[in-house]
Design an enzyme around this catalytic site. Structure first.
Site, PDB file in Angstrom:
ATOM      1  N   ASP A  96       0.852  -1.180   0.000  1.00 34.89           N
ATOM      2  CA  ASP A  96       0.000   0.000   0.000  1.00 34.89           C
ATOM      3  C   ASP A  96       0.892   1.235   0.000  1.00 34.89           C
ATOM      4  O   ASP A  96       1.753   1.382   0.865  1.00 34.89           O
ATOM      5  CB  ASP A  96      -0.891  -0.007   1.247  1.00 34.89           C
ATOM      6  N   HIS A 125      -4.155  13.694   0.994  1.00 34.17           N
ATOM      7  CA  HIS A 125      -4.417  12.773   2.108  1.00 34.17           C
ATOM      8  C   HIS A 125      -3.304  12.851   3.151  1.00 34.17           C
ATOM      9  O   HIS A 125      -3.560  12.975   4.351  1.00 34.17           O
ATOM     10  CB  HIS A 125      -4.563  11.340   1.589  1.00 34.17           C
ATOM     11  N   SER A 185      -9.465  -6.034   3.302  1.00 39.66           N
ATOM     12  CA  SER A 185      -9.427  -5.016   2.258  1.00 39.66           C
ATOM     13  C   SER A 185     -10.291  -5.559   1.126  1.00 39.66           C
ATOM     14  O   SER A 185     -10.306  -6.766   0.892  1.00 39.66           O
ATOM     15  CB  SER A 185      -8.005  -4.777   1.734  1.00 39.66           C
TER      16      SER A 185
END
Lengths: 423, 423
Positions: free
Chosen positions: A133, A140, A264
């Site tokens: 990830d 963000h 996820s």
């Protein structure tokens, strides 16, 4: 432009106006039905094309393929044939499905090869070997840094020099539609001296896009930004469910762990980079300049509209965020070049997620943490209830599509319903 | 005590006095030879027992096993049969190999089934699906915290409440003997304003022990401390190679990434928990008390001597550290219970590493970072050269064994030679 992307191309399969799956898309997935074991398929309109059937009956004979490559329950072996072969298959299908081509259209196989979407269950398209990830949205990272550290120095010193990333859990990645159990764990509310064990009180989503690889480099070698896209089969939508209270207590000094690895969710169709070719767009200017191994040529961002909805148990969907994949500060070619610059080896079927994609305005933030500003600003849903974080029985849905010249390339949905914690 | 662990048990296979592999051990691995494709084997003395041959010729018929389960290039399918079945196979082999048993000893198959160790190449024993690295040695965490944060508050507030862990890279885990290329990456020396791209100048090892799983829990369910050991097939030695300069620049806020994922090395034999049964020992007292889900009964630490050696290009091995697996503050049962308390699913063939195992004295530290105190105290090798971190062409070797009542249960070695970075 590839002929398969021609906006004027039509299929003999009916494609409704707002479908994610015109003949210009043709994404790959794995489906099963009540009487069909998992096999590979391609979406068009409201049908799934059964690739195993097509291969068995010679419709794909113009492409040199291993026997039964579409009969497997994951696409890994197909993806391992590489970007060029995936493209050949998509081109072959595009020809087979175009309006003027009578071969399958007028063949008895048509009824078997085209399975109505409402009769299929989509399952995990790949056996994911490794999952990384990234953290590549400046907005963000800035929002999170402002909330938890210092608004004046929200970005850490390394952020504009490298695409920050970390390893995630591959085993708990599930396909759209899979319910997600609210995790329990250690949290430490500010008013107590020691941590307590509790269901998460701050269950969140993260709006992401992920790419899936179809190439490998040997351990010790690297992938350049020029070569990176040859390693990418395509994209899926990705929800990196996050328990913010667990995360806040556990994450020092080695990063998030149980706050992320309970689940996820991915959308079921791998939308090829080839189908997304017309939607390339310049990314943000990178300043300071990046080190040479992170420089790139060409246009490497993609204009993909993303939208997030909450569906409460009794009520209708409320749109809570609209963002875009084009906001990524670091593009996929840079992410792969960085990931391998130390010799780390990419494998076929790996998944690499973008990190939460937040845009510049509050309505474009990619998590409830940001949308509600860590609970300070509740959102109101269409049923009149409010949310700071997710409630049990909420369904979180991510949708995404690129659109240009009347052609809409979509992903299907990436959704999951929150189940209450086990007693 | 299991009969297979009886210290008086002898084999008809000769076992040299300091061998890691007496009949009480019988660890599992995958080997190949110049004329044998990869198959499963068990180590005894200076031989590898070919399990595929034994199964094919009926020597394992007392155990109900899937056909050809030992003919595969990974042990995953065998491990998936579970702890009890693995134990049955080990018991069966222990009987077959004991001095009094003539069945294989006096059979023509003996010459084929016993392959001299110097004729085999050991390869990866499992296809590792998921890899987690814990951080469970108090001494290591304290040393690192003292060096990089505050010696008075070296342990972060969460450390004694939960076994801190993070996800690592499965693809780059390699078996002993595989050379390791010095990674390049971004480092930021203190005297420059921006990061530079360079081969790591602080290449380090980490002394760890890892367990490999043979069970699964469904996503959303948890494993208790009581049930955890049923999920563990056995242990390997583990070197979590680390580039400290890359790590220091990249690791905020999401943890280590390229500083670790260029390679990790395991020893080739999975030493079963059953073989290690006689070596259980109490772990450190846990204070403050842990939350109920982390409490446990019984004795869950293991007394395993660990030693680290550096072999320079021209020279002899120098022992640089002696530590012990018993120092772990958090035991494996607690690690698995924590990992799954949020519903995260364990898979067969996962690898869970302990984190660097440092003991209480400087001679027992498990990394060069600690042994040289981040370069302040160079070590002198037997050839007169000094080390703060690893040089090109150094071979780093970890060895480990448990010993009691004249029985020595060893792991073989976990070694890798450092190659210079690519130009």
């Amino acid at each position: 432009m590839l002929s398969s992307n021609d906006p004027n191309r039509k299929s003999w399969v009916e494609v409704p106006p707002l479908s994610d799956f015109p003949i210009q898309n043709l994404p790959f997935g794995i489906f099963k039905t009540s009487n069909r074991s998992p096999v590979a398929g391609v979406a068009i309109g409201e049908y799934v094309v059964d690739l195993a059937h097509l291969q068995d009956h010679g419709f794909l004979d113009s492409v040199d393929l291993p026997n039964k490559v579409f009969h497997q329950k994951y696409l890994n072996d197909f993806l391992s044939l590489g970007r060029k072969k995936i493209r050949e298959v998509r081109e072959c299908l595009s020809n087979l499905l175009k309006a003027e081509n009578h071969i399958l259209r007028d063949h008895a196989s048509r009824k078997i090869a085209l399975v109505p979407m409402h009769d299929v269950e989509m399952i995990m398209p790949v056996r994911i070997g490794n999952y990384t990830d990234f953290y590549s949205s400046e907005e963000h990272a800035t929002n999170v840094g402002s909330m938890f550290r210092d608004p004046k120095n929200a970005l850490l010193p390394n952020w504009k020099h490298l695409p920050v990333g970390y390893h995630g859990r591959a085993s708990s990645i599930v396909v759209t539609g899979t319910p997600v159990r609210r995790p329990k764990g250690q949290i430490k509310p500010p008013d107590v001296a020691s941590p307590i064990f509790s269901p998460s009180r701050k269950l969140d989503f993260e709006l992401e896009v992920a790419f899936i690889t179809c190439g490998e480099n040997a351990l010790g070698d690297r992938v350049t930004t020029e070569g990176a896209e040859d390693m990418i089969a395509g994209l899926v939508l990705f929800n990196d469910w996050s328990a913010r209270d667990i995360q806040q207590w556990e994450y020092v000094p080695l990063g998030p762990f149980l706050s992320k690895n309970f689940a996820s969710t991915i959308s079921p169709w791998i939308v090829t980079l080839d189908a997304l070719e017309p939607f390339r767009v310049e990314g943000p200017t990178q300043d300071p300049p990046v080190l040479p191994y992170l420089t790139f040529t060409g246009i490497r961002n993609f204009d993909i509209h993303l939208e997030v909805f909450v569906l409460p148990k009794a009520g209708k969907e409320t749109s809570i965020s609209k963002s875009n994949f084009k906001y990524m500060y670091w593009n996929m070619a840079q992410q792969l070049a960085h990931h391998t610059v130390n010799g780390c080896n990419i494998q076929v079927g790996d998944l690499y997620a973008s990190g939460t994609i937040s845009g510049p305005t509050p309505g474009s933030y990619g998590s409830l943490l940001e949308l509600s500003w860590n609970g300070e600003k509740p959102l109101t849903l269409s049923d009149g209830t409010s949310r700071t974080f997710l409630h049990d029985n909420d369904t979180l849905i991510i949708r995404g599509h690129a659109e240009k010249n009347g052609v809409r390339i979509g992903f299907g949905s990436c959704s999951g319903k929150v189940l209450a914690s086990h007693e």
